[in-house]
Enzyme design. Sequence first.
Site, PDB file in Angstrom:
ATOM      1  N   CYS A 217       1.116  -0.990   0.130  1.00  0.00           N
ATOM      2  CA  CYS A 217      -0.015   0.247  -0.174  1.00  0.00           C
ATOM      3  C   CYS A 217       0.711   1.508   0.054  1.00  0.00           C
ATOM      4  CB  CYS A 217      -0.459  -0.322   1.465  1.00  0.00           C
ATOM      5  SG  CYS A 217      -2.034  -1.422   0.853  1.00  0.00           S
TER       6      CYS A 217
ATOM      7  N   HIS B 153      -2.887   7.231   2.294  1.00  0.00           N
ATOM      8  CA  HIS B 153      -3.441   5.936   1.711  1.00  0.00           C
ATOM      9  C   HIS B 153      -5.209   5.468   2.273  1.00  0.00           C
ATOM     10  CE1 HIS B 153      -4.109   1.364   1.174  1.00  0.00           C
ATOM     11  NE2 HIS B 153      -3.989   1.309   1.998  1.00  0.00           N
TER      12      HIS B 153
ATOM     13  N   ASN C  37     -10.544  -0.191   0.084  1.00  0.00           N
ATOM     14  CA  ASN C  37      -8.892  -0.037   0.306  1.00  0.00           C
ATOM     15  C   ASN C  37      -8.241  -0.544  -0.892  1.00  0.00           C
ATOM     16  OD1 ASN C  37      -5.943  -0.955   0.517  1.00  0.00           O
ATOM     17  ND2 ASN C  37      -6.215  -1.030   2.433  1.00  0.00           N
TER      18      ASN C  37
HETATM   19  N1  COA Z   1     -18.589  -8.264   9.778  1.00  0.00           N
HETATM   20  C1  COA Z   1     -18.400  -8.863  11.386  1.00  0.00           C
HETATM   21  N2  COA Z   1     -18.105  -8.732  12.095  1.00  0.00           N
HETATM   22  C2  COA Z   1     -16.361  -9.243  11.776  1.00  0.00           C
HETATM   23  C3  COA Z   1     -16.625  -8.984  10.703  1.00  0.00           C
HETATM   24  C4  COA Z   1     -17.214  -8.890   9.133  1.00  0.00           C
HETATM   25  N3  COA Z   1     -16.313  -8.269   8.114  1.00  0.00           N
HETATM   26  N4  COA Z   1     -14.997  -9.010  10.663  1.00  0.00           N
HETATM   27  C5  COA Z   1     -14.397  -9.112  12.425  1.00  0.00           C
HETATM   28  N5  COA Z   1     -15.988  -9.109  12.691  1.00  0.00           N
HETATM   29  C6  COA Z   1     -15.895  -9.624  14.187  1.00  0.00           C
HETATM   30  C7  COA Z   1     -14.375 -10.703  14.451  1.00  0.00           C
HETATM   31  O1  COA Z   1     -15.100 -11.817  14.520  1.00  0.00           O
HETATM   32  C8  COA Z   1     -14.566 -10.273  16.150  1.00  0.00           C
HETATM   33  O2  COA Z   1     -15.847 -11.215  16.731  1.00  0.00           O
HETATM   34  P1  COA Z   1     -15.811 -11.405  18.489  1.00  0.00           P
HETATM   35  O3  COA Z   1     -15.699 -10.178  19.209  1.00  0.00           O
HETATM   36  O4  COA Z   1     -17.067 -12.246  18.234  1.00  0.00           O
HETATM   37  O5  COA Z   1     -14.420 -12.053  17.787  1.00  0.00           O
HETATM   38  C9  COA Z   1     -15.380  -8.480  15.578  1.00  0.00           C
HETATM   39  O6  COA Z   1     -15.962  -8.130  14.699  1.00  0.00           O
HETATM   40  C10 COA Z   1     -14.190  -7.635  16.399  1.00  0.00           C
HETATM   41  O7  COA Z   1     -13.256  -7.891  15.741  1.00  0.00           O
HETATM   42  P2  COA Z   1     -11.951  -6.271  15.760  1.00  0.00           P
HETATM   43  O8  COA Z   1     -10.318  -7.309  14.925  1.00  0.00           O
HETATM   44  O9  COA Z   1     -11.069  -6.411  17.257  1.00  0.00           O
HETATM   45  O10 COA Z   1     -12.327  -5.176  14.882  1.00  0.00           O
HETATM   46  P3  COA Z   1     -11.250  -4.029  15.409  1.00  0.00           P
HETATM   47  O11 COA Z   1     -12.632  -2.952  15.859  1.00  0.00           O
HETATM   48  O12 COA Z   1      -9.979  -4.568  15.174  1.00  0.00           O
HETATM   49  O13 COA Z   1     -11.227  -3.706  13.858  1.00  0.00           O
HETATM   50  C11 COA Z   1     -10.599  -3.968  11.559  1.00  0.00           C
HETATM   51  C12 COA Z   1     -10.886  -4.764  13.023  1.00  0.00           C
HETATM   52  C13 COA Z   1      -9.698  -4.787  10.210  1.00  0.00           C
HETATM   53  C14 COA Z   1     -11.631  -3.166  10.641  1.00  0.00           C
HETATM   54  C15 COA Z   1      -9.567  -2.637  12.056  1.00  0.00           C
HETATM   55  O14 COA Z   1      -8.753  -3.505  13.124  1.00  0.00           O
HETATM   56  C16 COA Z   1      -8.759  -2.490  11.291  1.00  0.00           C
HETATM   57  O15 COA Z   1      -9.058  -1.768  10.319  1.00  0.00           O
HETATM   58  N6  COA Z   1      -7.228  -1.793  10.898  1.00  0.00           N
HETATM   59  C17 COA Z   1      -6.555  -1.951  10.251  1.00  0.00           C
HETATM   60  C18 COA Z   1      -6.750  -2.738   8.639  1.00  0.00           C
HETATM   61  C19 COA Z   1      -6.100  -2.083   7.642  1.00  0.00           C
HETATM   62  O16 COA Z   1      -6.752  -0.865   7.366  1.00  0.00           O
HETATM   63  N7  COA Z   1      -5.557  -2.411   6.461  1.00  0.00           N
HETATM   64  C20 COA Z   1      -4.613  -2.297   5.589  1.00  0.00           C
HETATM   65  C21 COA Z   1      -3.802  -1.585   6.236  1.00  0.00           C
HETATM   66  S1  COA Z   1      -2.720  -0.988   4.682  1.00  0.00           S
END
Ligand code: COA
Length: 332
Positions: free
Chosen positions: A111, A259, A289
């Site tokens: 990215c 980004h 993304n």
């Molecule tokens: N729909 C519904 N529920 C979902 C889901 C989806 N698409 N994806 C994950 N979940 C659930 C998980 O299973 C988890 O459930 P649980 O609590 O029962 O185990 C819950 O949602 C919370 O997941 P969590 O990982 O704690 O969420 P988060 O608040 O950290 O958000 C991201 C997840 C990925 C959105 C966040 O961590 C993020 O944006 N990180 C950066 C990722 C990124 O930008 N990557 C690319 C960089 S170039």
Amino acid sequence: MNMVISGTGSAVPKLLVTNDDLGRLMDTSDAWIQSRTGIRNRRLAVEETTTGLAVGASLEALADAGIAAEDLDLILAATVTPDQFLPNLACEVQGALGASGAVAFDVNAACSGFLFALDTAALYLKNLCERTPDGADRTALVIGAETLSKIMDWNDRSTCVLFGDGAGAAVLRAQPSGSEKRGIRGMVQRTDGARGGVLSCRNRPVNHPYAKRQEPPAYVSMDGQEVYRFAVRTVPETIREAVDQAGFSMADIDLFLLHQANLRILESVAKRLKQPMEKFPVNLDEYGNTSAASVPILLDDVRKQGKIKEGSRIVLAGFGAGLTCGATVLVW
Ligand code: COA
């Protein structure tokens, strides 16, 4: 020597997939995706290819810059999802455009790819000008293009809902003389390979007759929270360093084109830099993304909306797998 972006372009696939569409395929919802990321829609390639999208964006950027493909000295394509191992994406684009005088190769920095490619192009052109001081402008085409949908695990709701396909391109000109103080004024790149495992996708395993191993196909895997922490800490640091290098204060910057991974990351970066969100244009709601494509697509969108004027001070910043992070400061 001024390194000036003189044209931009973008291309995205036709198919628009909403969060509700994904909710019919897997256990997810518009409410979850929007509240965690800000994403509403993404475009997914069906007939389109990485090369086709890259060529589409490039043609727009060349037309915008008023540059003929034959006048290009360099084509750099940033991608993690080329259509093939060989030849590389940049060579495919060179052939399709008929840019016979251009050297062409790919850059893989996920990215951050467009930022790394842009800075590499600037340094390459500078060197070219110094070696051949004939007074001519030197020109590069810098592309970010992805069809990430093909490396997503469509059974993993925690990753596949975040990404989309598309391409963006920019024409970079090295102008040895002329209006001073325009163009690239600062650039900073960072890499932390020791933590690369938090966002990765394995290539094919060895499969020659002496190494018979059965491994399942690999898709993108991510520790979302670790990536989030990396982004909100490293992006502001990298931007600060690039803005210092350019001799500006943060308040001098008109636009921060970051980004487009997650709205919460953008808000956190804005807060840490003590800058208003109005300076941080957002289009991740429409495209998700798109990895290396996201910064050039945003740059092109913002230009088409007339938000960039001559003299605008702009920060471009990317971050992602590697882990990598890059920021470039330029005066339009
Ligand atoms: N729909 C519904 N529920 C979902 C889901 C989806 N698409 N994806 C994950 N979940 C659930 C998980 O299973 C988890 O459930 P649980 O609590 O029962 O185990 C819950 O949602 C919370 O997941 P969590 O990982 O704690 O969420 P988060 O608040 O950290 O958000 C991201 C997840 C990925 C959105 C966040 O961590 C993020 O944006 N990180 C950066 C990722 C990124 O930008 N990557 C690319 C960089 S170039």
